[in-house]
Design a protein around this motif. Sequence first.
Motif, short mmCIF file in Angstrom:
data_model
loop_
_atom_site.label_atom_id
_atom_site.label_comp_id
_atom_site.label_asym_id
_atom_site.label_seq_id
_atom_site.Cartn_x
_atom_site.Cartn_y
_atom_site.Cartn_z
N TYR A 31 82.69 13.43 -1.21
CA TYR A 31 81.31 12.95 -1.74
C TYR A 31 80.47 12.78 -0.17
O TYR A 31 81.13 12.18 0.78
CB TYR A 31 81.37 12.05 -2.65
N ARG A 32 79.33 13.27 -0.44
CA ARG A 32 78.28 12.85 0.42
C ARG A 32 77.78 11.55 0.03
O ARG A 32 77.94 10.99 -1.17
CB ARG A 32 77.11 13.50 0.37
N MET A 33 77.88 10.48 0.84
CA MET A 33 77.66 8.93 0.62
C MET A 33 76.30 8.68 1.33
O MET A 33 75.99 9.01 2.29
CB MET A 33 78.61 7.88 1.06
N VAL A 47 68.04 4.72 3.37
CA VAL A 47 68.47 3.88 4.45
C VAL A 47 69.43 4.84 5.29
O VAL A 47 69.17 4.77 6.55
CB VAL A 47 69.23 2.67 3.92
N ALA A 48 70.59 5.38 4.81
CA ALA A 48 71.41 5.96 5.67
C ALA A 48 72.29 6.87 4.60
O ALA A 48 72.51 6.70 3.41
CB ALA A 48 72.40 5.06 6.36
N ALA A 49 72.87 8.00 5.32
CA ALA A 49 73.89 8.90 4.54
C ALA A 49 74.79 9.27 5.56
O ALA A 49 74.59 9.40 6.73
CB ALA A 49 73.07 10.09 4.00
N ILE A 50 76.02 9.66 4.89
CA ILE A 50 77.21 10.24 5.63
C ILE A 50 77.71 11.57 4.76
O ILE A 50 77.65 11.38 3.92
CB ILE A 50 78.21 9.22 6.18
N THR A 51 77.65 12.58 5.55
CA THR A 51 78.19 13.75 4.77
C THR A 51 79.77 14.04 4.73
O THR A 51 80.64 13.16 5.19
CB THR A 51 77.78 15.25 5.56
N ARG A 52 80.06 14.93 3.87
CA ARG A 52 81.76 15.05 3.92
C ARG A 52 82.23 15.27 5.27
O ARG A 52 83.38 15.18 5.47
CB ARG A 52 81.94 16.15 2.89
N GLN A 53 81.32 16.16 6.20
CA GLN A 53 81.92 16.29 7.40
C GLN A 53 81.72 14.98 8.32
O GLN A 53 82.08 15.31 9.75
CB GLN A 53 81.22 17.54 8.22
N ASN A 54 81.21 13.99 7.95
CA ASN A 54 81.01 12.72 8.63
C ASN A 54 79.85 12.85 9.70
O ASN A 54 79.63 11.85 10.76
CB ASN A 54 82.44 12.25 9.33
N SER A 55 78.97 13.72 9.30
CA SER A 55 77.62 13.65 10.11
C SER A 55 76.77 12.44 9.50
O SER A 55 76.74 12.36 8.20
CB SER A 55 76.71 14.88 9.90
N ALA A 95 76.74 8.19 -4.24
CA ALA A 95 77.46 9.16 -4.01
C ALA A 95 77.38 10.50 -4.63
O ALA A 95 76.65 10.60 -5.97
CB ALA A 95 79.12 9.14 -4.08
N GLY A 96 77.44 11.90 -3.99
CA GLY A 96 76.94 12.87 -4.64
C GLY A 96 77.76 14.20 -4.21
O GLY A 96 78.14 14.05 -2.82
N GLU A 97 77.71 15.28 -4.90
CA GLU A 97 78.26 16.42 -4.31
C GLU A 97 77.45 17.61 -4.11
O GLU A 97 77.57 18.57 -3.22
CB GLU A 97 79.35 17.10 -5.49
N GLY A 98 76.13 17.66 -4.69
CA GLY A 98 75.27 18.94 -4.51
C GLY A 98 74.61 18.80 -3.24
O GLY A 98 74.56 17.86 -2.33
N GLY A 99 73.91 19.85 -2.92
CA GLY A 99 73.16 20.19 -1.66
C GLY A 99 71.76 19.48 -2.08
O GLY A 99 71.43 18.84 -3.01
N GLY A 100 70.82 19.82 -1.05
CA GLY A 100 69.45 19.45 -1.04
C GLY A 100 69.15 18.31 -0.03
O GLY A 100 70.03 18.02 0.73
N ALA A 101 67.94 17.88 -0.10
CA ALA A 101 67.33 16.81 1.02
C ALA A 101 68.54 15.42 0.81
O ALA A 101 68.03 14.95 -0.35
CB ALA A 101 65.99 16.55 0.95
#
Length: 121
Positions: A31-33, A47-55, A95-101
Amino acid sequence: VQLQASGGGLVQVGDSLRLSCSASEEAISPYRMAWFRQAPGKDREFVAAITRQNSTYYGSPVRGRFTISRVDAKTSYLQMNNLNAGDTAVYYCAAGEGGGAITRPSIYTYWGQGTLVTVSS
């Protein structure tokens, strides 16, 4: 996915605090967190996010002071340094799986219950 946010508390201006977001059963690695916060009378703020690729991505008010990371398959941290009164809010992990902003709350499916951070001057 059930998320549990923890680590909030009362701190002084300039202090540091680390928030944790833990998944109760499933791993969060697919998941994107993200972390959002909401102060009294205000909208929920990215505040902050981290992608599945850890960006990683940060909101402007916290960039350079906060760091989001994945610790293991079920835990994510938000390290908050040099806290100021403007950081006072309830902090939510998501946490989420989808795309978008990545900054939009609507793209996140799962939410923790929130943990209160109070920064006193």
